[in-house]
Enzyme design. Structure first.
Site, mmCIF file in Angstrom:
data_model
loop_
_atom_site.group_PDB
_atom_site.id
_atom_site.type_symbol
_atom_site.label_atom_id
_atom_site.label_comp_id
_atom_site.label_asym_id
_atom_site.label_seq_id
_atom_site.Cartn_x
_atom_site.Cartn_y
_atom_site.Cartn_z
ATOM 1 N N GLY A 123 -16.351 10.330 5.069
ATOM 2 C CA GLY A 123 -15.921 10.250 3.670
ATOM 3 C C GLY A 123 -17.088 9.894 2.760
ATOM 4 O O GLY A 123 -18.194 9.591 3.225
ATOM 5 N N ALA A 166 -8.908 6.691 3.876
ATOM 6 C CA ALA A 166 -7.675 6.687 3.086
ATOM 7 C C ALA A 166 -7.268 8.131 2.836
ATOM 8 O O ALA A 166 -8.084 9.046 2.949
ATOM 9 C CB ALA A 166 -7.903 5.980 1.747
ATOM 10 N N TYR A 167 -6.007 8.304 2.501
ATOM 11 C CA TYR A 167 -5.535 9.614 2.046
ATOM 12 C C TYR A 167 -5.748 9.622 0.542
ATOM 13 O O TYR A 167 -4.985 9.012 -0.205
ATOM 14 C CB TYR A 167 -4.072 9.773 2.428
ATOM 15 N N THR A 171 -7.984 0.986 -5.473
ATOM 16 C CA THR A 171 -8.169 1.943 -6.568
ATOM 17 C C THR A 171 -7.725 1.433 -7.942
ATOM 18 O O THR A 171 -6.820 0.597 -8.031
ATOM 19 C CB THR A 171 -7.371 3.232 -6.232
ATOM 20 N N TYR A 194 0.066 7.808 -4.561
ATOM 21 C CA TYR A 194 -1.222 7.334 -4.036
ATOM 22 C C TYR A 194 -1.438 5.871 -4.442
ATOM 23 O O TYR A 194 -1.713 5.012 -3.595
ATOM 24 C CB TYR A 194 -2.352 8.232 -4.575
HETATM 25 N N1 LIG Z 1 -12.290 9.104 -4.234
HETATM 26 C C1 LIG Z 1 -12.002 8.396 -5.313
HETATM 27 O O1 LIG Z 1 -12.106 8.872 -6.444
HETATM 28 C C2 LIG Z 1 -11.541 6.962 -5.184
HETATM 29 C C3 LIG Z 1 -11.174 6.255 -6.336
HETATM 30 C C4 LIG Z 1 -10.756 4.933 -6.218
HETATM 31 C C5 LIG Z 1 -10.703 4.338 -4.968
HETATM 32 N N2 LIG Z 1 -11.039 5.049 -3.863
HETATM 33 C C6 LIG Z 1 -10.921 4.403 -2.568
HETATM 34 O O2 LIG Z 1 -12.221 4.249 -2.014
HETATM 35 C C7 LIG Z 1 -12.166 4.415 -0.598
HETATM 36 C C8 LIG Z 1 -13.169 5.450 -0.154
HETATM 37 O O3 LIG Z 1 -12.850 6.673 -0.787
HETATM 38 P P1 LIG Z 1 -13.691 7.997 -0.551
HETATM 39 O O4 LIG Z 1 -13.799 8.681 -1.860
HETATM 40 O O5 LIG Z 1 -14.922 7.694 0.231
HETATM 41 O O6 LIG Z 1 -12.664 8.825 0.333
HETATM 42 P P2 LIG Z 1 -12.847 10.262 0.996
HETATM 43 O O7 LIG Z 1 -14.184 10.828 0.677
HETATM 44 O O8 LIG Z 1 -11.628 11.031 0.682
HETATM 45 O O9 LIG Z 1 -12.855 9.904 2.540
HETATM 46 C C9 LIG Z 1 -11.740 9.370 3.143
HETATM 47 C C10 LIG Z 1 -11.932 9.448 4.633
HETATM 48 O O10 LIG Z 1 -10.724 8.974 5.232
HETATM 49 C C11 LIG Z 1 -10.489 9.770 6.346
HETATM 50 N N3 LIG Z 1 -9.079 9.774 6.732
HETATM 51 C C12 LIG Z 1 -8.029 10.289 6.054
HETATM 52 N N4 LIG Z 1 -6.906 10.139 6.777
HETATM 53 C C13 LIG Z 1 -7.259 9.518 7.923
HETATM 54 C C14 LIG Z 1 -6.567 9.093 9.070
HETATM 55 N N5 LIG Z 1 -5.252 9.302 9.223
HETATM 56 N N6 LIG Z 1 -7.243 8.467 10.053
HETATM 57 C C15 LIG Z 1 -8.575 8.268 9.935
HETATM 58 N N7 LIG Z 1 -9.312 8.654 8.889
HETATM 59 C C16 LIG Z 1 -8.655 9.277 7.887
HETATM 60 C C17 LIG Z 1 -10.932 11.164 5.954
HETATM 61 O O11 LIG Z 1 -11.166 11.887 7.124
HETATM 62 P P3 LIG Z 1 -11.260 13.479 7.121
HETATM 63 O O12 LIG Z 1 -12.656 13.761 6.663
HETATM 64 O O13 LIG Z 1 -10.996 13.839 8.542
HETATM 65 O O14 LIG Z 1 -10.189 13.965 6.181
HETATM 66 C C18 LIG Z 1 -12.185 10.866 5.145
HETATM 67 O O15 LIG Z 1 -13.335 10.872 5.947
HETATM 68 C C19 LIG Z 1 -10.711 4.744 -0.253
HETATM 69 O O16 LIG Z 1 -10.047 3.573 0.099
HETATM 70 C C20 LIG Z 1 -10.149 5.246 -1.561
HETATM 71 O O17 LIG Z 1 -8.747 5.013 -1.655
HETATM 72 C C21 LIG Z 1 -11.479 6.342 -3.936
#
Ligand SMILES: NC(=O)c1ccc[n+]([C@@H]2O[C@H](COP(=O)([O-])OP(=O)(O)OC[C@H]3O[C@@H](n4cnc5c(N)ncnc54)[C@H](OP(=O)(O)O)[C@@H]3O)[C@@H](O)[C@H]2O)c1
Length: 311
Positions: A12, A60-61, A101, A125
């Site tokens: 991620g 996370a999803y 988030t 979410y």
């Molecule tokens: N992205 C945003 O804009 C945002 C905003 C606010 C907060 N956050 C929070 O910040 C954190 C990091 O976000 P990010 O942007 O780095 O997320 P990301 O790029 O979407 O990566 C999430 C990772 O979680 C993995 N994942 C999903 N379902 C899973 C499961 N069942 N078992 C194991 N792994 C699983 C995914 O694996 P796959 O590669 O196999 O799908 C992916 O590698 C999260 O907690 C997110 O909620 C993100």
């Protein structure tokens, strides 16, 4: 801290950068195949076997609109798994670092949200992430929940990469101007997390004068300074493109066609999940507690753009 640092979500945006910034420490980073957050038993077993001193849960999803179609699965990954990780962390005396988030808030405020503001998610979410926060809080484990927002990076699916693609496909980009938040580069989040870890001592043997993770357990907002809309963010990306900020390795050979960005309203761009009109996070608590702060969002973007050659 004797055990390794266990990072979930290794592919991620944040998980990837964390492996980079923590590479001087023993780190075990796992992907979905090695540790599936929707499978409680194997989740427990893996943590118990690896005996980490710190668990950093970046998995996370995160596909906000898709979550509306798979609420049960999202509940398992975002809502239940963090609580299970916290229970296992407690058994081991480990620290759980977890990300949440800005979408736990409903956006009815017009000044930056602080940690004590009442969450009220507008979408599934945000609701599942809030359930995850609450499960951690009630576990009795030592934890740090970092709420962040609008994450982008050189990999994965994110707004920056979407705009880079659209900039080659269209002459005009129409982007939502009435949702205000803070874009954050995944590397800035990883750097801030590493800086916090460096300031912590193991709960059992706190060095004199340095705080332990037990004293500092809690929720912290982790975002840069300033704020913008998605429209403002897109304009800034286009500005960087036209100023030649992106290295040639990122730009490739396809010419840029986009000349300008036009503001539109949320009503003109309906999505499956509702999003808050305002979700700016105030990260003063993080700065006061750990002396750690992320740069202004525009500065983060500039640094990210020039670093794209080394994802
Ligand atoms: N992205 C945003 O804009 C945002 C905003 C606010 C907060 N956050 C929070 O910040 C954190 C990091 O976000 P990010 O942007 O780095 O997320 P990301 O790029 O979407 O990566 C999430 C990772 O979680 C993995 N994942 C999903 N379902 C899973 C499961 N069942 N078992 C194991 N792994 C699983 C995914 O694996 P796959 O590669 O196999 O799908 C992916 O590698 C999260 O907690 C997110 O909620 C993100």
């Amino acid at each position: 801290m004797s055990g390794p640092i266990l990072i979930t979500g290794k592919n991620g945006q944040v998980g990837w950068e964390l492996q980079r910034v923590l590479k001087t420490r023993p780190v075990i980073a796992l992907d979905r195949d090695a540790m599936d957050l929707s499978k409680p038993d194997s989740l427990r077993r893996t943590i118990a076997d690896l005996r980490p001193s710190i668990i950093i849960n970046t998995a996370a999803y995160t596909a906000v609109d898709l979550v509306e179609e798979e609420p049960d699965y999202a509940q398992m990954v975002n809502g239940n798994a963090p609580g299970i990780m916290a229970e296992e962390a407690k058994k081991l005396g480990a620290l759980l670092i977890h990300y949440s988030t800005d979408y736990v808030f409903d956006g009815s405020k017009r000044e930056p949200y602080v940690e004590t503001d009442q969450p009220n998610p507008l979408n599934t979410y945000g609701m599942t992430k809030l359930i995850g926060e609450r499960a951690i809080e009630s576990s009795g484990a030592n934890y740090l929940i970092f709420r962040t927002s609008w994450v982008y990076s050189a990999r994965g699916r994110n707004f920056l990469l979407t705009i880079l693609r659209l900039a080659r496909e269209r002459e005009e980009l129409k982007i939502v101007n009435d949702q205000i938040g803070i874009p954050n580069w995944s590397r800035a989040i990883a750097d801030a997390t590493a800086a916090v870890i460096a300031k912590l001592q193991p709960p059992k043997k706190p060095a004199r004068g340095r705080p332990s993770s037990k004293d500092l357990t809690g929720t912290y907002h982790m975002a840069g300074a300033g704020a913008t809309s998605w429209f403002g963010f897109a304009e800034a990306i286009l500005e960087e493109i036209h100023q030649g900020g992106f290295p040639a390795t990122v730009m490739g050979k396809v010419p840029i066609t986009a000349k300008k960005v036009l503001p539109i309203s949320t009503a003109e761009y309906p999505t499956r999940a509702r999003r808050p009109a305002y979700s700016v996070l105030d990260s003063t608590k993080l700065k006061k507690t750990f002396g750690v702060e992320l740069p202004d969002w525009r500065e983060q973007l500039k640094t990210a753009v020039t670093s794209q050659a080394t994802p």
